[in-house]
Design an enzyme around this catalytic site. Structure first.
Site, short mmCIF file in Angstrom:
data_model
loop_
_atom_site.label_atom_id
_atom_site.label_comp_id
_atom_site.label_asym_id
_atom_site.label_seq_id
_atom_site.Cartn_x
_atom_site.Cartn_y
_atom_site.Cartn_z
N SER A 1 48.89 -32.92 70.24
CA SER A 1 47.74 -33.34 70.78
C SER A 1 48.17 -33.58 73.01
O SER A 1 47.80 -32.78 73.18
CB SER A 1 47.28 -35.05 70.58
OG SER A 1 46.25 -35.53 70.94
N ASP B 1 40.74 -32.94 69.55
CA ASP B 1 39.78 -34.12 68.81
C ASP B 1 39.39 -36.06 69.67
O ASP B 1 38.83 -36.65 68.80
CB ASP B 1 40.67 -34.79 67.81
CG ASP B 1 42.21 -34.72 67.99
OD1 ASP B 1 42.75 -34.97 68.94
OD2 ASP B 1 42.92 -35.35 67.03
N GLU C 1 38.34 -44.22 68.10
CA GLU C 1 39.17 -45.17 68.57
C GLU C 1 38.73 -44.97 70.13
O GLU C 1 37.30 -44.45 70.87
CB GLU C 1 40.00 -44.78 68.84
CG GLU C 1 40.69 -44.42 67.56
CD GLU C 1 42.21 -43.56 67.99
OE1 GLU C 1 43.37 -44.82 66.98
OE2 GLU C 1 42.50 -43.02 67.75
N ARG D 1 52.70 -50.51 74.23
CA ARG D 1 52.06 -50.78 74.60
C ARG D 1 51.63 -52.19 74.81
O ARG D 1 51.61 -53.19 74.10
CB ARG D 1 50.78 -50.17 73.70
CG ARG D 1 51.12 -48.64 73.74
CD ARG D 1 49.63 -47.05 73.43
NE ARG D 1 49.61 -45.97 72.71
CZ ARG D 1 50.70 -45.50 73.68
NH1 ARG D 1 50.60 -44.98 74.70
NH2 ARG D 1 50.87 -43.41 72.92
P1 NG1 Z 1 49.45 -45.11 69.87
O1 NG1 Z 1 50.78 -43.61 70.24
O2 NG1 Z 1 50.26 -45.12 68.05
O3 NG1 Z 1 49.38 -46.15 70.26
C1 NG1 Z 1 48.25 -43.22 69.87
C2 NG1 Z 1 46.78 -43.63 70.68
C3 NG1 Z 1 45.96 -43.52 68.66
C4 NG1 Z 1 45.66 -42.31 68.61
C5 NG1 Z 1 47.48 -41.28 68.53
C6 NG1 Z 1 47.50 -40.09 67.63
C7 NG1 Z 1 45.73 -45.30 71.84
C8 NG1 Z 1 46.58 -46.70 72.23
N1 NG1 Z 1 46.82 -44.96 70.71
O4 NG1 Z 1 48.67 -44.05 69.33
O5 NG1 Z 1 45.10 -44.06 68.94
O6 NG1 Z 1 45.09 -41.62 68.76
O7 NG1 Z 1 48.03 -41.56 69.22
O8 NG1 Z 1 46.80 -39.52 68.94
O9 NG1 Z 1 45.24 -44.49 72.23
ZN ZN Z 2 44.24 -34.96 69.63
#
Ligand code: NG1
Ligand code: ZN
Length: 545
Positions: A65, A281, A371, A508
């Site tokens: 991704s 995506d 999201e 985060r």
């Molecule tokens: P993590 O690394 O668990 O925060 C991130 C995104 C998720 C989701 C996933 C998968 C943020 C804060 N977090 O997850 O929303 O999209 O990657 O791609 O954007």
């Molecule tokens: Zn993606």
């Protein structure tokens, strides 16, 4: 059994580095590509078992991704195009971490636990993104499938949502659409063209959109799709992968987190621009105003636009269907207030990761989930789709109701309901703006985002942070939540929370407040609290200003 001998033989060609432990995280396995060959082979095995168990086609997508080019990953897709179920995520982790000599035992344990009939046929669809490592890694997945005697179809370069779509088409015997990339373009673009017929006086300028392809697969696929759009949408493509590096200083994640435009993009004042992420995506929109100031329209703004449009259509159609918006803790507080107080729609909060949002959205007739980072889609229940169809075919319905039902029908068709899809979301957003005759500035001004900041903190073990209340509160380590609460109180309209990432080895931190300075200061202070109370490593987080 011959099958197991073959697995033994083949797995020796995809050996696991001893001692390496990896988790199936928020979106599958994700780490440096050099560590993933055995994981891919084993996910080929697991996808085959899942296919035998469900008696349906399963998907395996090789991508990382928005992560940097050096990384890669794999996620499994369940029969209806959704993310694989949590129990099987657990099996994925077990299988991935079994040492070489224990692999067969780990495989047999899953077969036994799930009572899998090994003579059942299996079918796995495989796709990959444009990372150079994806070529050999997707071959390793295919090796895993064939080692267990499964059939595979290699779709080659596709976006993540395209692979989800193919799996769903296959398992619905074509009811959802044709399981080809061409079929995907045809279905989505035809619906888009039908929708835009409802837009009056759309000028060429209004039909123009600049797209940042993140130097990834989305760029290739947008090019492929263009002829199907019959000039109803004019796309200028930037970061198309011809020169730049994947996700480097570009793409939806960069734009959202940095709150600035991607490099390599020409932005004329007031013009609509959007960015995809590395596997297409996610999508975010933005524009520069006449003073050159950058304005972001993220997943929350997208959810608001789509849910408003749908709600208006439901009213016009006289259809009594329950519509809800599902967000995560990262949703901007202003968006939640606007949706609940002004729009009067139901809002739910789910844990980060689209599988959680998808699940929550299924509870409603129409579930819009996004999201804040731009990953999302809309789900229509079977009953909702049937009611819409009945009305569209009802010869007694008046013109206004019928028009609304037809618009709803085309909206259903332009949406990829299997998973968030940048291409499908882009077509829907473009159609809505055209139909409503709305500029990006007007869309942006629906509500005003609270200034916010996202930061990362490195700690020695991010698992020390445990959360509750859909990740909005930390229950461990001791004292952390109290510290966050005290800091939040210092700032007008302050809100902050911390959670361990599921895709990166970081914690985060999110903060929002009345002004950007306050949001930045709050995020920094909370980062310090994490650093001090949750085992921070490296230098102490520095203030942003
Ligand atoms: P993590 O690394 O668990 O925060 C991130 C995104 C998720 C989701 C996933 C998968 C943020 C804060 N977090 O997850 O929303 O999209 O990657 O791609 O954007
Ligand atoms: Zn993606």
């Amino acid at each position: 059994m011959a099958q197991f001998q073959e697995v033994s033989k083949q797995s020796a060609l995809h050996p696991k580095p001893a001692g390496l432990v990896l988790q199936y995280g928020t979106a599958g396995f994700r780490t440096n590509a050099k560590l993933l060959d055995h994981i891919m082979f084993r996910m080929g095995l697991l996808a085959t078992l899942r296919s035998k168990k469900t008696k349906a086609t399963i998907g395996a997508m090789v991508t990382a991704s928005h992560n940097p080019e050096e990384d890669n990953g794999v996620k499994l897709v369940d029969p209806m195009g959704e993310m694989v179920t949590p129990t099987w995520e657990g099996y994925a982790t077990q299988l991935a971490n079994a040492e070489q000599e224990d692999l067969l035992a780990a495989l047999k344990a899953i077969i036994e636990k799930e009572a899998i009939n090994m003579s059942q046929e299996a079918s796995v669809f495989v796709g990959k993104d444009t990372r150079s490592s994806s070529v050999s890694l997707s071959k390793a997945v295919l090796d895993g499938v064939s080692a267990l005697g499964g059939q595979s179809k290699d779709y080659g370069l596709v976006t993540t949502p395209q692979l989800h779509y193919m799996v769903c088409c296959q398992n619905t015997q074509g009811q959802y659409g044709e399981a080809t990339v061409e079929g995907y373009y045809k279905k989505l673009c035809q619906a888009f063209i039908q929708l835009t017929k409802n837009a009056s006086n759309c000028t060429d300028d209004q039909k123009h959109l600049s797209v940042d392809g993140a130097n990834g697969i989305g760029a290739l696929k947008v090019r492929e799709m263009e002829s199907h759009l019959k000039k109803e949408l004019h796309l200028s493509l930037f970061n198309d992968g011809s020169t730049g590096k994947l996700n480097h200083q570009c793409g939806a994640d960069f734009v959202k987190v940095q709150q600035k435009p991607p490099t390599g993009m020409k932005m004329n004042s007031g013009e609509r621009c959007c960015s995809f992420d590395g596997d297409a995506d996610r999508i975010v929109y933005y524009y520069a105003d006449s003073e050159g100031q950058f304005h972001l329209l993220d997943g929350d703004k997208v959810a608001t636009l789509i849910s408003t449009f749908l709600k208006e259509l439901l009213t016009q159609a006289g259809l009594d269907l329950e519509i809800a918006v599902v967000q995560t803790a990262y949703a901007n507080g202003s968006s939640t207030n606007y949706l609940e107080d002004t729009m009067k729609v139901i809002v739910r909060c789910a844990k980060t990761g689209v599988k959680h949002l998808h699940h929550a959205a299924k509870e409603f007739d129409i579930g819009v989930y996004f999201e804040a980072n731009g990953h999302g889609t809309v789900l229509f229940s079977k009953a909702a789709e049937e009611k819409i169809q009945q009305l569209a075919e009802d010869s007694n319905a008046n013109d206004e109701r019928k028009r609304a039902a037809l618009l709803l029908q085309n909206t259903v068709d332009v949406i990829n309901q299997t998973v968030g899809d940048a291409i499908s979301d882009m077509l829907l957003i473009e159609a809505i703006l055209a139909i409503k005759g709305m500029t990006i500035q007007q869309w942006h001004s629906i509500y005003k985002d609270l200034p916010n900041r996202q930061l990362k903190v490195k700690v020695s073990d991010r698992r020390v942070i445990d959360t509750t209340d859909e990740e909005r509160r930390a229950v461990s380590p001791a004292g952390l939540q109290e510290a966050v609460d005290t800091l939040v109180k210092k700032y007008s309209q302050g809100r902050s929370f911390v959670r361990p990432s599921g895709t990166e080895d970081v914690v985060r931190v999110y903060a929002e407040a009345e002004t950007q300075e306050s949001a930045d200061a709050l995020a920094h202070e909370v980062s310090l609290a994490v650093y001090r109370l949750a085992g921070g490593v490296g230098g102490e987080p520095k203030p942003l200003h």
